[in-house]
Scaffold this motif. Sequence first.
Motif, PDB file in Angstrom:
ATOM      1  N   ILE A 166       0.852  -1.189   0.000  1.00 40.90           N
ATOM      2  CA  ILE A 166       0.000   0.000   0.000  1.00 40.90           C
ATOM      3  C   ILE A 166       0.891   1.244   0.000  1.00 40.90           C
ATOM      4  O   ILE A 166       1.516   1.580   1.001  1.00 40.90           O
ATOM      5  CB  ILE A 166      -0.936   0.027   1.225  1.00 40.90           C
ATOM      6  CG1 ILE A 166      -1.844  -1.197   1.214  1.00 40.90           C
ATOM      7  CG2 ILE A 166      -1.776   1.306   1.216  1.00 40.90           C
ATOM      8  CD1 ILE A 166      -2.761  -1.297   2.423  1.00 40.90           C
ATOM      9  N   THR A 167       0.961   1.890  -1.140  1.00 42.97           N
ATOM     10  CA  THR A 167       1.730   3.132  -1.255  1.00 42.97           C
ATOM     11  C   THR A 167       0.829   4.332  -1.549  1.00 42.97           C
ATOM     12  O   THR A 167       1.264   5.471  -1.469  1.00 42.97           O
ATOM     13  CB  THR A 167       2.802   3.009  -2.354  1.00 42.97           C
ATOM     14  OG1 THR A 167       2.175   2.635  -3.585  1.00 42.97           O
ATOM     15  CG2 THR A 167       3.839   1.953  -1.977  1.00 42.97           C
ATOM     16  N   ASN A 168      -0.407   4.052  -1.906  1.00 40.81           N
ATOM     17  CA  ASN A 168      -1.433   5.077  -2.119  1.00 40.81           C
ATOM     18  C   ASN A 168      -2.713   4.536  -1.505  1.00 40.81           C
ATOM     19  O   ASN A 168      -3.386   3.693  -2.097  1.00 40.81           O
ATOM     20  CB  ASN A 168      -1.608   5.353  -3.615  1.00 40.81           C
ATOM     21  CG  ASN A 168      -2.637   6.437  -3.896  1.00 40.81           C
ATOM     22  OD1 ASN A 168      -3.656   6.535  -3.228  1.00 40.81           O
ATOM     23  ND2 ASN A 168      -2.388   7.239  -4.920  1.00 40.81           N
ATOM     24  N   PHE A 169      -3.028   4.975  -0.304  1.00 41.70           N
ATOM     25  CA  PHE A 169      -4.116   4.365   0.457  1.00 41.70           C
ATOM     26  C   PHE A 169      -5.464   4.523  -0.235  1.00 41.70           C
ATOM     27  O   PHE A 169      -6.257   3.582  -0.306  1.00 41.70           O
ATOM     28  CB  PHE A 169      -4.169   4.953   1.865  1.00 41.70           C
ATOM     29  CG  PHE A 169      -5.212   4.315   2.735  1.00 41.70           C
ATOM     30  CD1 PHE A 169      -5.195   2.948   2.971  1.00 41.70           C
ATOM     31  CD2 PHE A 169      -6.222   5.075   3.316  1.00 41.70           C
ATOM     32  CE1 PHE A 169      -6.161   2.345   3.774  1.00 41.70           C
ATOM     33  CE2 PHE A 169      -7.180   4.485   4.119  1.00 41.70           C
ATOM     34  CZ  PHE A 169      -7.147   3.114   4.343  1.00 41.70           C
ATOM     35  N   MET A 223      -3.641   4.337   8.598  1.00 40.19           N
ATOM     36  CA  MET A 223      -3.513   4.985   7.298  1.00 40.19           C
ATOM     37  C   MET A 223      -4.361   6.255   7.171  1.00 40.19           C
ATOM     38  O   MET A 223      -3.911   7.250   6.592  1.00 40.19           O
ATOM     39  CB  MET A 223      -3.910   4.007   6.185  1.00 40.19           C
ATOM     40  CG  MET A 223      -2.906   2.904   5.911  1.00 40.19           C
ATOM     41  SD  MET A 223      -1.492   3.544   4.981  1.00 40.19           S
ATOM     42  CE  MET A 223      -0.654   2.023   4.542  1.00 40.19           C
ATOM     43  N   GLU A 224      -5.562   6.233   7.674  1.00 40.00           N
ATOM     44  CA  GLU A 224      -6.483   7.347   7.453  1.00 40.00           C
ATOM     45  C   GLU A 224      -5.930   8.704   7.891  1.00 40.00           C
ATOM     46  O   GLU A 224      -6.059   9.691   7.144  1.00 40.00           O
ATOM     47  CB  GLU A 224      -7.822   7.070   8.136  1.00 40.00           C
ATOM     48  CG  GLU A 224      -8.694   6.103   7.360  1.00 40.00           C
ATOM     49  CD  GLU A 224     -10.057   5.897   7.980  1.00 40.00           C
ATOM     50  OE1 GLU A 224     -10.994   5.526   7.234  1.00 40.00           O
ATOM     51  OE2 GLU A 224     -10.191   6.097   9.212  1.00 40.00           O
ATOM     52  N   PRO A 225      -5.293   8.824   9.051  1.00 37.31           N
ATOM     53  CA  PRO A 225      -4.803  10.148   9.465  1.00 37.31           C
ATOM     54  C   PRO A 225      -3.678  10.697   8.583  1.00 37.31           C
ATOM     55  O   PRO A 225      -3.432  11.902   8.582  1.00 37.31           O
ATOM     56  CB  PRO A 225      -4.293   9.905  10.901  1.00 37.31           C
ATOM     57  CG  PRO A 225      -4.980   8.665  11.348  1.00 37.31           C
ATOM     58  CD  PRO A 225      -5.130   7.823  10.121  1.00 37.31           C
ATOM     59  N   VAL A 226      -3.011   9.808   7.815  1.00 39.78           N
ATOM     60  CA  VAL A 226      -1.866  10.256   7.004  1.00 39.78           C
ATOM     61  C   VAL A 226      -2.104  10.017   5.519  1.00 39.78           C
ATOM     62  O   VAL A 226      -1.160  10.067   4.722  1.00 39.78           O
ATOM     63  CB  VAL A 226      -0.574   9.543   7.450  1.00 39.78           C
ATOM     64  CG1 VAL A 226      -0.246   9.883   8.904  1.00 39.78           C
ATOM     65  CG2 VAL A 226      -0.670   8.022   7.269  1.00 39.78           C
ATOM     66  N   GLU A 272       4.637   9.883   1.668  1.00 44.51           N
ATOM     67  CA  GLU A 272       5.799   9.233   2.270  1.00 44.51           C
ATOM     68  C   GLU A 272       5.411   8.412   3.492  1.00 44.51           C
ATOM     69  O   GLU A 272       5.897   7.288   3.683  1.00 44.51           O
ATOM     70  CB  GLU A 272       6.852  10.281   2.649  1.00 44.51           C
ATOM     71  CG  GLU A 272       7.555  10.896   1.448  1.00 44.51           C
ATOM     72  CD  GLU A 272       8.719  11.785   1.860  1.00 44.51           C
ATOM     73  OE1 GLU A 272       9.106  11.763   3.043  1.00 44.51           O
ATOM     74  OE2 GLU A 272       9.241  12.501   0.987  1.00 44.51           O
ATOM     75  N   GLU A 273       4.527   8.957   4.331  1.00 46.83           N
ATOM     76  CA  GLU A 273       4.124   8.230   5.532  1.00 46.83           C
ATOM     77  C   GLU A 273       3.256   7.024   5.173  1.00 46.83           C
ATOM     78  O   GLU A 273       3.390   5.949   5.777  1.00 46.83           O
ATOM     79  CB  GLU A 273       3.365   9.167   6.483  1.00 46.83           C
ATOM     80  CG  GLU A 273       3.129   8.589   7.865  1.00 46.83           C
ATOM     81  CD  GLU A 273       4.408   8.286   8.622  1.00 46.83           C
ATOM     82  OE1 GLU A 273       4.359   7.426   9.530  1.00 46.83           O
ATOM     83  OE2 GLU A 273       5.458   8.893   8.306  1.00 46.83           O
ATOM     84  N   VAL A 274       2.371   7.191   4.190  1.00 46.05           N
ATOM     85  CA  VAL A 274       1.560   6.059   3.731  1.00 46.05           C
ATOM     86  C   VAL A 274       2.455   4.935   3.229  1.00 46.05           C
ATOM     87  O   VAL A 274       2.278   3.761   3.590  1.00 46.05           O
ATOM     88  CB  VAL A 274       0.583   6.497   2.617  1.00 46.05           C
ATOM     89  CG1 VAL A 274      -0.025   5.270   1.926  1.00 46.05           C
ATOM     90  CG2 VAL A 274      -0.523   7.369   3.184  1.00 46.05           C
ATOM     91  N   ALA A 275       3.432   5.280   2.397  1.00 46.57           N
ATOM     92  CA  ALA A 275       4.340   4.276   1.849  1.00 46.57           C
ATOM     93  C   ALA A 275       5.144   3.597   2.952  1.00 46.57           C
ATOM     94  O   ALA A 275       5.358   2.376   2.922  1.00 46.57           O
ATOM     95  CB  ALA A 275       5.274   4.907   0.824  1.00 46.57           C
ATOM     96  N   LYS A 276       5.580   4.367   3.938  1.00 49.24           N
ATOM     97  CA  LYS A 276       6.347   3.798   5.049  1.00 49.24           C
ATOM     98  C   LYS A 276       5.528   2.764   5.805  1.00 49.24           C
ATOM     99  O   LYS A 276       5.987   1.646   6.060  1.00 49.24           O
ATOM    100  CB  LYS A 276       6.795   4.909   5.997  1.00 49.24           C
ATOM    101  CG  LYS A 276       7.590   4.409   7.203  1.00 49.24           C
ATOM    102  CD  LYS A 276       7.956   5.564   8.127  1.00 49.24           C
ATOM    103  CE  LYS A 276       8.680   5.061   9.372  1.00 49.24           C
ATOM    104  NZ  LYS A 276       8.995   6.154  10.313  1.00 49.24           N
ATOM    105  N   ILE A 277       4.291   3.127   6.147  1.00 50.60           N
ATOM    106  CA  ILE A 277       3.411   2.204   6.864  1.00 50.60           C
ATOM    107  C   ILE A 277       3.090   0.994   5.991  1.00 50.60           C
ATOM    108  O   ILE A 277       3.102  -0.159   6.448  1.00 50.60           O
ATOM    109  CB  ILE A 277       2.110   2.920   7.298  1.00 50.60           C
ATOM    110  CG1 ILE A 277       2.422   4.018   8.313  1.00 50.60           C
ATOM    111  CG2 ILE A 277       1.111   1.918   7.880  1.00 50.60           C
ATOM    112  CD1 ILE A 277       1.233   4.924   8.605  1.00 50.60           C
ATOM    113  N   GLY A 278       2.798   1.253   4.708  1.00 52.31           N
ATOM    114  CA  GLY A 278       2.436   0.180   3.795  1.00 52.31           C
ATOM    115  C   GLY A 278       3.548  -0.822   3.585  1.00 52.31           C
ATOM    116  O   GLY A 278       3.321  -2.038   3.571  1.00 52.31           O
ATOM    117  N   VAL A 279       4.770  -0.327   3.433  1.00 51.78           N
ATOM    118  CA  VAL A 279       5.919  -1.228   3.233  1.00 51.78           C
ATOM    119  C   VAL A 279       6.188  -2.036   4.499  1.00 51.78           C
ATOM    120  O   VAL A 279       6.436  -3.246   4.432  1.00 51.78           O
ATOM    121  CB  VAL A 279       7.164  -0.419   2.808  1.00 51.78           C
ATOM    122  CG1 VAL A 279       8.432  -1.275   2.924  1.00 51.78           C
ATOM    123  CG2 VAL A 279       6.999   0.074   1.377  1.00 51.78           C
TER     124      VAL A 279
END
Length: 298
Positions: free
Chosen positions: A211-214, A236-239, A244-251
């Motif tokens: 998930i790099t684009n939520f 994911m929703e708050p960011v 960059e933060e979405v990609a970090k969490i997704g990875v």
Amino acid sequence: MKIGDILRKGVFSVSFEFFPPKNEEGEKQLFETIKELRELKPTFVSVTYGAGGSTRDRTRNVVRRIHEEIGLNVMAHLTCIAHTREELLDILKDYKDIGIDNILALRGDVPHDRPDFRPPEGACRYAVELVRLIRDRFKDYFSVGVASYPEGHPESPNMEWEIRYFKEKVEAGAEFSITQMFFENTYYYEFIELCHKADINIPVIPGIMPITNFKQIRKFASMCGATIPQFLIEKMEPVENDPEEVAKIGVEFAIRQCEDLLRNGAPGLHFYTLNRSKATLQIYSAIRELIPVKDLYA
């Protein structure tokens, strides 16, 4: 090299999926991505096929270029619902002529811009019919893969129905399967258990979507019926407007998902790349020490 033969040797498969770009800029980006991911020595890569055959020529062009210019083992996706059998045979003969011997046989989605769509007379209406057509006309030339759905296809009323029709594809000649994306491994493990109970024993390779684009993946998930865990949604929703933060969490999530699949005996990992390499490279780097190594040519 035929994917079915590779998997029968017990080789752990790492593979990447691409889609045919719409313009020259997209094609340039795609082949930069392919060259970067080539360094990981994938077992194979695959190229998707648009709804209703809308990317027929573009898919064929990308498949040919990967085969001839990059030298990677490539699998062409082929959807059947909008083609006559004669058209399908022409496409398959063309792939054979250019040296492609791996096909992912799919029904395909109804074209979104054609609400009154009806399959042409004599078409293969389901993936199982395409598998049978390939086996009837080309025998064992092609290694044939099919899709599977750990949470059930959106049109499936229940998992019993899902397993019954998956088994039909296997009995028709499918040698392996790649799953629809999923984010909760429990669905995959339960699906494999159902397969074993139904005497379905082909390799089922998990499909991994970083998930790099939520917003984009959430839309994909709603269309295909994949469940995103609530705790991940809450992270994911708050960011969601911070790429960059979405990609970090997704990875980070995908790394944990892959580690669990590796520890529990998955036969491979198939990454939906969306024609980008960064996330896949990061995930692979984190899990590479866990990937079983076996000589492809042993």
